[in-house]
Motif scaffolding. Sequence first.
Motif, PDB file in Angstrom:
ATOM      1  N   ILE A 123      -8.163   8.628   8.317  1.00 26.36           N
ATOM      2  CA  ILE A 123      -7.897   8.888   6.904  1.00 26.36           C
ATOM      3  C   ILE A 123      -8.388  10.285   6.553  1.00 26.36           C
ATOM      4  CG2 ILE A 123      -8.408   8.172   4.544  1.00 26.36           C
ATOM      5  CD1 ILE A 123      -8.786   5.331   5.610  1.00 26.36           C
ATOM      6  N   ILE A 171      -8.621  10.051   0.165  1.00 27.37           N
ATOM      7  CA  ILE A 171      -7.994   9.151  -0.789  1.00 27.37           C
ATOM      8  C   ILE A 171      -7.628   9.970  -2.037  1.00 27.37           C
ATOM      9  CG2 ILE A 171      -8.243   7.033  -2.160  1.00 27.37           C
ATOM     10  CD1 ILE A 171      -8.608   6.493   0.814  1.00 27.37           C
ATOM     11  N   PRO A 203     -12.982   9.013   2.726  1.00 28.13           N
ATOM     12  CA  PRO A 203     -12.853   7.570   2.929  1.00 28.13           C
ATOM     13  C   PRO A 203     -14.184   6.893   2.599  1.00 28.13           C
ATOM     14  CG  PRO A 203     -12.232   8.780   4.921  1.00 28.13           C
ATOM     15  CD  PRO A 203     -12.758   9.773   3.934  1.00 28.13           C
ATOM     16  N   PHE A 210       0.775   5.181   1.345  1.00 35.82           N
ATOM     17  CA  PHE A 210       0.156   6.173   2.213  1.00 35.82           C
ATOM     18  C   PHE A 210       0.882   7.490   2.005  1.00 35.82           C
ATOM     19  CE2 PHE A 210      -0.603   2.058   4.089  1.00 35.82           C
ATOM     20  CZ  PHE A 210      -1.961   2.122   4.387  1.00 35.82           C
ATOM     21  N   THR A 264      -3.541   6.654   0.156  1.00 31.33           N
ATOM     22  CA  THR A 264      -4.337   6.993   1.326  1.00 31.33           C
ATOM     23  C   THR A 264      -3.612   8.078   2.110  1.00 31.33           C
ATOM     24  OG1 THR A 264      -5.176   4.733   1.442  1.00 31.33           O
ATOM     25  CG2 THR A 264      -5.420   6.091   3.421  1.00 31.33           C
ATOM     26  N   GLY A 287     -12.923   4.923   9.381  1.00 27.80           N
ATOM     27  CA  GLY A 287     -11.893   5.566   8.573  1.00 27.80           C
ATOM     28  C   GLY A 287     -11.458   6.896   9.171  1.00 27.80           C
ATOM     29  N   GLU A 329       0.821  -1.203   0.000  1.00 35.11           N
ATOM     30  CA  GLU A 329       0.000   0.000   0.000  1.00 35.11           C
ATOM     31  C   GLU A 329       0.859   1.259   0.000  1.00 35.11           C
ATOM     32  OE1 GLU A 329      -3.222  -0.478  -0.419  1.00 35.11           O
ATOM     33  OE2 GLU A 329      -2.775  -2.615  -0.313  1.00 35.11           O
TER      34      GLU A 329
END
Length: 152
Positions: free
Chosen positions: A123, A126, A111, A17, A135, A120, A15
């Motif tokens: 977060i 996105i 999110p 971020f 993210t 979420g 992933e």
Amino acid sequence: MADQAQYVTIGVAEEIFAAPVTKVQEILDMRPIARLPQAPDHLLGVIDVRGDGVPVVDLRLILGMAPATDTENTRIVVLAVNGPSGPVTVGLRADRVFEVTILDSEALDPPPAVSAGWSGHCIAGIGRRNGRFVTVLDLDLLLSDTAQARAA
């Protein structure tokens, strides 16, 4: 373009971020971490950053991922976050750090609202970078437990 938000992109597992560059103080190579007794699993311990003890948390564990061993790419991202009683410095262990960049679009998607049990809340949104999802983390919320413990 010059006033677009910049982010440090961070890899954890497969992933990507992102952390706002305004929160990042520095990026360090992995170093020995002094363990703290009875600390939560995600709190790895403390490191010395120019004479200050800085708590280090494992981003993998905070995000509910399996722990991983350190590699030559493992980094500690030193961040300034807002704790309950003001600014706090926290280190974030990440599998790798890619670059400082802008995202493909200034606007972030919220999110996804997929479950009542998952909010979420950590977060910020996105985004996309070169067509891949990124993210963007709300570091103040994500690290609030660590910042609170540090401020106590």
